[in-house]
Enzyme design. Sequence first.
Site, PDB file in Angstrom:
ATOM      1  CG  ASN A  15     -36.858 -22.392 -12.254  1.00 35.98           C
ATOM      2  OD1 ASN A  15     -36.282 -23.383 -11.313  1.00 35.98           O
ATOM      3  ND2 ASN A  15     -37.414 -22.238 -13.522  1.00 35.98           N
ATOM      4  CG  ASP A  73     -36.617 -14.491 -19.448  1.00 41.06           C
ATOM      5  OD1 ASP A  73     -38.032 -15.219 -19.355  1.00 41.06           O
ATOM      6  OD2 ASP A  73     -36.590 -15.184 -21.118  1.00 41.06           O
ATOM      7  CG  PHE A 160     -33.353 -26.330 -13.264  1.00 40.39           C
ATOM      8  CD1 PHE A 160     -31.949 -25.541 -12.954  1.00 40.39           C
ATOM      9  CD2 PHE A 160     -34.346 -25.902 -13.600  1.00 40.39           C
ATOM     10  CE1 PHE A 160     -31.552 -24.482 -13.095  1.00 40.39           C
ATOM     11  CE2 PHE A 160     -33.894 -24.177 -14.357  1.00 40.39           C
ATOM     12  CZ  PHE A 160     -32.146 -23.763 -14.257  1.00 40.39           C
ATOM     13  N   GLY A 161     -33.811 -27.998 -15.228  1.00 43.34           N
ATOM     14  CA  GLY A 161     -34.608 -28.400 -16.285  1.00 43.34           C
ATOM     15  C   GLY A 161     -33.638 -29.016 -17.667  1.00 43.34           C
ATOM     16  CG  HIS A 188     -27.067 -20.027 -18.565  1.00 40.61           C
ATOM     17  ND1 HIS A 188     -26.639 -20.779 -18.226  1.00 40.61           N
ATOM     18  CD2 HIS A 188     -28.242 -19.471 -18.490  1.00 40.61           C
ATOM     19  CE1 HIS A 188     -27.331 -21.150 -17.441  1.00 40.61           C
ATOM     20  NE2 HIS A 188     -28.778 -20.583 -17.864  1.00 40.61           N
TER      21      HIS A 188
HETATM   22  P1  IMP Z   1     -37.494 -18.822 -17.860  1.00 39.72           P
HETATM   23  O1  IMP Z   1     -36.559 -17.993 -17.673  1.00 39.72           O
HETATM   24  O2  IMP Z   1     -38.410 -18.340 -16.528  1.00 39.72           O
HETATM   25  O3  IMP Z   1     -38.625 -18.266 -19.123  1.00 39.72           O
HETATM   26  O4  IMP Z   1     -37.373 -20.352 -17.310  1.00 39.72           O
HETATM   27  C1  IMP Z   1     -36.259 -20.051 -18.339  1.00 39.72           C
HETATM   28  C2  IMP Z   1     -36.332 -22.031 -18.528  1.00 39.72           C
HETATM   29  O5  IMP Z   1     -35.759 -22.147 -19.220  1.00 39.72           O
HETATM   30  C3  IMP Z   1     -36.033 -22.752 -17.255  1.00 39.72           C
HETATM   31  O6  IMP Z   1     -37.355 -23.410 -17.187  1.00 39.72           O
HETATM   32  C4  IMP Z   1     -35.902 -24.137 -18.041  1.00 39.72           C
HETATM   33  O7  IMP Z   1     -36.396 -25.065 -19.081  1.00 39.72           O
HETATM   34  C5  IMP Z   1     -34.612 -23.330 -18.677  1.00 39.72           C
HETATM   35  N1  IMP Z   1     -33.279 -22.681 -17.856  1.00 39.72           N
HETATM   36  C6  IMP Z   1     -32.883 -21.823 -18.109  1.00 39.72           C
HETATM   37  N2  IMP Z   1     -31.998 -22.376 -17.366  1.00 39.72           N
HETATM   38  C7  IMP Z   1     -31.761 -22.800 -17.489  1.00 39.72           C
HETATM   39  C8  IMP Z   1     -29.947 -24.052 -16.912  1.00 39.72           C
HETATM   40  O8  IMP Z   1     -29.432 -23.052 -15.711  1.00 39.72           O
HETATM   41  N3  IMP Z   1     -30.277 -25.311 -16.593  1.00 39.72           N
HETATM   42  C9  IMP Z   1     -31.369 -26.302 -17.258  1.00 39.72           C
HETATM   43  N4  IMP Z   1     -32.372 -25.364 -17.375  1.00 39.72           N
HETATM   44  C10 IMP Z   1     -32.248 -24.036 -17.962  1.00 39.72           C
END
Ligand code: IMP
Length: 200
Positions: A15, A73, A160-161, A188
């Site tokens: 990511n 994660d 992002f996200g 976080h």
């Molecule tokens: P994973 O940990 O790869 O399963 O994905 C975590 C998902 O949580 C990301 O793709 C985002 O959609 C969201 N996420 C985690 N941390 C952030 C952040 O700091 N900003 C915005 N979205 C986040």
Amino acid sequence: MKKKKISKIIIGSNNQGKIKEIRDLLPKNIKIYTPKQLNIKSPKEVGKTFRQNSLIKAKYFSNKSKLPCISDDSGLAISILDGAPGIKSARWGGTNGNFNLAIKKVYNKINQININWDKKKIRAKFICALTIYRTDHKYITSIGIINGIISKKKRGKYGFGYDPIFIPDGSKLTFGQMNPKKKYKIDHRAKAFKKIKKFL
Ligand code: IMP
């Protein structure tokens, strides 16, 4: 885990938003690798908690690359949705990781529960489980949390996200409106990193 000098590390994520942020947190004297550079695909996240998934990724990327790994994660937990999307935060964006879609889904779900939610404060938190996994198979995981509310509208172009819909407590801006350098210091991930940075 005892402290041991680390000179190289792989950031266990595909990511780009996370890679950028973790790169910024790491000490400048550590050589950083990414799974993309080494042609390593992401593992299946079959854990039931952030902590489990963080360890699954850290162990997998470390074993594949033969390097120490730092892996995260993370996700957004919304109170009115009983903590969803939670560990499924990435999955709400579909197979192409479409964050606009994920944000639409958040607003739809909140609307289904409370049509007048724009008059209320919807509490939410970002959670991050960060793991450092060494080549001697010793590891450590820490958790970081930042509390806030869901913005009534998507705001800002940074990050992002779910960044454009999350307003951390004490701020008027969403993470999407905040200068990334500022977000990286308070979020976080930064909180989880502070607890384990001594192991690098
Ligand atoms: P994973 O940990 O790869 O399963 O994905 C975590 C998902 O949580 C990301 O793709 C985002 O959609 C969201 N996420 C985690 N941390 C952030 C952040 O700091 N900003 C915005 N979205 C986040």
